[in-house]
Design a protein around this motif. Structure first.
Motif, PDB file in Angstrom:
ATOM      1  N   CYS A  98       0.895  -1.144   0.000  1.00  0.00           N
ATOM      2  CA  CYS A  98       0.000   0.000   0.000  1.00  0.00           C
ATOM      3  C   CYS A  98       0.942   1.204   0.000  1.00  0.00           C
ATOM      4  O   CYS A  98       2.017   1.161   0.605  1.00  0.00           O
ATOM      5  CB  CYS A  98      -0.866   0.003   1.250  1.00  0.00           C
ATOM      6  N   HIS A 329       4.159   2.146   1.952  1.00  0.00           N
ATOM      7  CA  HIS A 329       4.132   2.163   3.423  1.00  0.00           C
ATOM      8  C   HIS A 329       3.741   0.837   4.068  1.00  0.00           C
ATOM      9  O   HIS A 329       3.507   0.794   5.279  1.00  0.00           O
ATOM     10  CB  HIS A 329       3.358   3.374   3.981  1.00  0.00           C
ATOM     11  N   PRO A 378      -0.539  11.484   4.001  1.00  0.00           N
ATOM     12  CA  PRO A 378      -1.934  11.896   3.932  1.00  0.00           C
ATOM     13  C   PRO A 378      -2.515  12.125   5.328  1.00  0.00           C
ATOM     14  O   PRO A 378      -2.057  11.498   6.306  1.00  0.00           O
ATOM     15  CB  PRO A 378      -2.621  10.719   3.239  1.00  0.00           C
ATOM     16  N   ASP A 380      -6.479  13.433   6.168  1.00  0.00           N
ATOM     17  CA  ASP A 380      -7.832  12.912   6.035  1.00  0.00           C
ATOM     18  C   ASP A 380      -8.542  13.740   4.984  1.00  0.00           C
ATOM     19  O   ASP A 380      -8.019  14.751   4.528  1.00  0.00           O
ATOM     20  CB  ASP A 380      -8.586  12.935   7.376  1.00  0.00           C
ATOM     21  N   MET A 381      -9.753  13.317   4.603  1.00  0.00           N
ATOM     22  CA  MET A 381     -10.419  13.962   3.457  1.00  0.00           C
ATOM     23  C   MET A 381     -10.997  15.336   3.784  1.00  0.00           C
ATOM     24  O   MET A 381     -11.417  16.055   2.879  1.00  0.00           O
ATOM     25  CB  MET A 381     -11.504  13.048   2.902  1.00  0.00           C
ATOM     26  N   ALA A 406      -2.045  10.047   9.406  1.00  0.00           N
ATOM     27  CA  ALA A 406      -2.477  10.580  10.690  1.00  0.00           C
ATOM     28  C   ALA A 406      -2.682   9.424  11.670  1.00  0.00           C
ATOM     29  O   ALA A 406      -2.397   9.535  12.858  1.00  0.00           O
ATOM     30  CB  ALA A 406      -3.765  11.360  10.505  1.00  0.00           C
ATOM     31  N   VAL A 478     -12.323  14.519  -3.530  1.00  0.00           N
ATOM     32  CA  VAL A 478     -11.836  13.227  -3.044  1.00  0.00           C
ATOM     33  C   VAL A 478     -12.670  12.099  -3.638  1.00  0.00           C
ATOM     34  O   VAL A 478     -13.893  12.107  -3.510  1.00  0.00           O
ATOM     35  CB  VAL A 478     -11.913  13.143  -1.499  1.00  0.00           C
TER      36      VAL A 478
HETATM   37  P1  5GP Z   1      -3.648   3.543   5.757  1.00  0.00           P
HETATM   38  O1  5GP Z   1      -2.752   3.152   4.689  1.00  0.00           O
HETATM   39  O2  5GP Z   1      -3.041   3.308   7.104  1.00  0.00           O
HETATM   40  O3  5GP Z   1      -5.018   2.996   5.659  1.00  0.00           O
HETATM   41  O4  5GP Z   1      -3.891   5.106   5.573  1.00  0.00           O
HETATM   42  C1  5GP Z   1      -2.869   6.034   5.559  1.00  0.00           C
HETATM   43  C2  5GP Z   1      -3.389   7.353   6.026  1.00  0.00           C
HETATM   44  O5  5GP Z   1      -4.164   7.977   5.019  1.00  0.00           O
HETATM   45  C3  5GP Z   1      -4.327   7.339   7.207  1.00  0.00           C
HETATM   46  O6  5GP Z   1      -3.626   7.202   8.418  1.00  0.00           O
HETATM   47  C4  5GP Z   1      -5.020   8.682   7.102  1.00  0.00           C
HETATM   48  O7  5GP Z   1      -4.291   9.653   7.831  1.00  0.00           O
HETATM   49  C5  5GP Z   1      -4.921   9.019   5.635  1.00  0.00           C
HETATM   50  N1  5GP Z   1      -6.212   9.112   4.926  1.00  0.00           N
HETATM   51  C6  5GP Z   1      -7.236   8.217   4.929  1.00  0.00           C
HETATM   52  N2  5GP Z   1      -8.230   8.631   4.109  1.00  0.00           N
HETATM   53  C7  5GP Z   1      -7.830   9.810   3.562  1.00  0.00           C
HETATM   54  C8  5GP Z   1      -8.410  10.717   2.590  1.00  0.00           C
HETATM   55  O8  5GP Z   1      -9.500  10.520   2.066  1.00  0.00           O
HETATM   56  N3  5GP Z   1      -7.657  11.790   2.250  1.00  0.00           N
HETATM   57  C9  5GP Z   1      -6.437  12.050   2.787  1.00  0.00           C
HETATM   58  N4  5GP Z   1      -5.767  13.128   2.392  1.00  0.00           N
HETATM   59  N5  5GP Z   1      -5.884  11.219   3.700  1.00  0.00           N
HETATM   60  C10 5GP Z   1      -6.554  10.115   4.078  1.00  0.00           C
END
Ligand code: 5GP
Ligand code: MN
Ligand code: MN
Length: 481
Positions: A98, A329, A378, A380-381, A406, A478
């Motif tokens: 991922c 990651h 990233p 969040d949205m 985050a 998004v």
């Molecule tokens: P993971 O790979 O752990 O599922 O996600 C990585 C990170 O993507 C999450 O920890 C969260 O901070 C961020 N994230 C999840 N959804 C969104 C989104 O829709 N937009 C953005 N900019 N970041 C997101």
């Protein structure tokens, strides 16, 4: 039993070595985060990882740490093959490779605003999203799929999806060596066949953004970033194929752990020595899944560029949608690191953690040698995301790693409960953020409140010196899984 933890400084905490631990734990966090973490199991997972054979340095956790399968998400651990070191599928995660990529453009936000709705709709149409999403127009034979697993992003570029220079700006140049598609099960190949070029569900996204703040002018200029500029982030992985590769490996790894006499404080830590047939086979299958993910992000990039060209009526030379970088990651990789003055080849597991190599490292792309490897975080949205670069301090202290996002604070279930009574799409639209989602429930699970404020997370890694903040990006549109 709460995990014993000692404060080192404002952003570092130690889990002292005790019991079966072979090394101590190192957690990057502030006081408030530690208080929350002590109510959860993630710190215990950091401690469990420290018991595994051949671990080098410390069992490390980033400030976006939360519970994961066996290893915590936000965890980094390196293992030495010459000292009984192991590889563990739980240290990579179910979504193998991922990762995130960031595209720049020459567009100002004012040029895109009037066409944003059209752009969001077209991106949603052109890039399939949702849990079982698949493409009807890209049918691969098994032979061709195996080539994808061998070649990664090269396969995509070779077939007309993207540009040769894109490859220079992908971790490992978009291909992990030593992939063996023959070690990937028929079931995994079957699941992947029509999912190449799709986003997938939930946390995965495609986001049109605007650069809202530059923190480091010099580094931003090298990356080609400027305030008010439109960028695109793509977050996805290896879809059902990677999931199946991980799932297939668990049983083998449980047997291997027993066979090689590895004590497991948690069965989810199942693993095999890096030098064993089981360990090598997992790494070769994992590399195939990782390459599938590289190709996946490359294909989506191609369709994103096409969509921008169509909707905005501009050509590639005007749009200049170059790839800034693509980072993994969820991965285990062979890397050279210096340990107590000695160069060693280690297998570094980064699960929900990002490589953050320093300036002048040979694996940092030539164009970025002076500033360090770009790191994409990233948030969040509903709020923002960050661009960082790697540092020499990260190379010394965390095997060249930093956080990856985050990090979740609410379970999907709790997030859905919190979103009840809200129309998240309408609320975001009122703030200038358009959301298109395959599934409305996903939007509820993915509300901003479900995540930490990524500003707090990147401030900790910046303060600790394991990443340098370059720019902050705000979402405009998004596409959610
Ligand atoms: P993971 O790979 O752990 O599922 O996600 C990585 C990170 O993507 C999450 O920890 C969260 O901070 C961020 N994230 C999840 N959804 C969104 C989104 O829709 N937009 C953005 N900019 N970041 C997101
Ligand atoms: Mn991810
Ligand atoms: Mn993923």
């Amino acid at each position: 039993m709460p995990v014993k933890i000692e404060q080192i400084d404002a952003c570092r905490w130690r889990i002292p070595r005790e019991g079966a631990m072979r090394t101590e734990g190192l957690v990057f966090a502030d006081q408030a985060m530690i208080e929350v973490l002590q109510k959860e199991q993630a710190l215990e997972q950091v401690r469990n990882v420290a018991t595994l054979p051949g671990i080098v340095g410390r069992s490390i956790a980033m400030p976006d740490i939360h519970w994961g399968y066996g290893f915590p998400i936000g965890g980094v651990a390196a293992f030495d093959p010459d000292d009984g070191g192991v590889v563990s599928p739980g240290g990579v995660g179910y979504d193998i490779n991922c990762g995130v990529r960031l595209l720049r453009s020459e567009l100002e936000v004012s040029e895109v605003r009037p066409r944003l709705k059209e752009l969001a709709d077209a991106l949603f149409r052109n890039v399939p999203s949702g849990v079982g999403s698949h493409r009807r127009d890209l049918k691969l034979s098994v032979q061709e799929e195996c080539k994808v697993l061998k070649e990664g992003a090269h396969w995509a570029v070779r077939n007309g999806f993207g540009r040769a220079e894109d490859l220079e700006h992908i971790e490992e140049r978009g291909t992990l060596p030593d992939a063996e598609p023959e070690l990937v099960s028929d079931r995994a190949l079957e699941r992947g066949r029509n999912q190449l070029g799709t986003l997938g569900g939930g946390n995965h996204f495609l986001e049109v953004q605007v650069v809202e703040e530059i923190h480091d002018e010099q580094a931003a200029a090298v990356l080609g970033l400027f305030a008010g500029q439109v960028t695109v982030s793509i977050h996805t992985g290896s879809r059902g194929l990677g999931y199946q590769v991980c799932d297939d490996s668990i049983r083998t790894m449980l047997r291997a752990a027993a066979k090689y006499g590895i004590h497991l404080p948690d069965r989810q830590l199942c693993c095999a020595p890096l030098t064993s047939p089981e360990g090598k086979q997992y790494l070769a299958a994992m590399a195939g899944a990782a390459n599938f993910a590289f190709a996946n992000r490359q294909l989506i990039t191609h369709w994103v560029r096409e969509t921008f060209e169509q909707v905005l009526g501009k050509g590639p030379a005007q749009l200049r949608m170059g790839l800034i970088y693509d980072v993994c990651h969820n991965i285990a990789k062979w890397e050279q690191h210096e340990v107590q003055g000695q160069k060693r080849r280690l297998c570094v597991h980064r699960k929900g953690a990002t490589r953050a190599f320093p300036p002048h490292h040979p694996d940092t792309p030539a164009l970025y040698r002076a500033i360090g490897q770009p790191v994409l975080i990233p948030g969040d949205m509903g709020r923002y995301s960050y661009v960082l670069v790697g540092t020499p301090e990260a190379f010394d202290e965390t095997f060249g790693s930093t956080c990856h996002g985050a990090g979740r604070v609410l379970s999907r279930h709790a997030a859905k409960k919190q979103a009840r009574g809200h129309n998240t799409e309408t609320e975001l639209a009122a703030r200038g953020i358009l959301v298109r989602a395959a599934n409305r429930a996903t939007v509820a699970e993915e509300i901003s409140e479900a995540y930490k404020d990524v500003k707090d997370v990147v401030n900790i890694v910046a303060q600790a010196g394991i990443g340098r903040i370059v720019a902050r990006l705000r979402p405009l549109a998004v596409i959610k899984g």
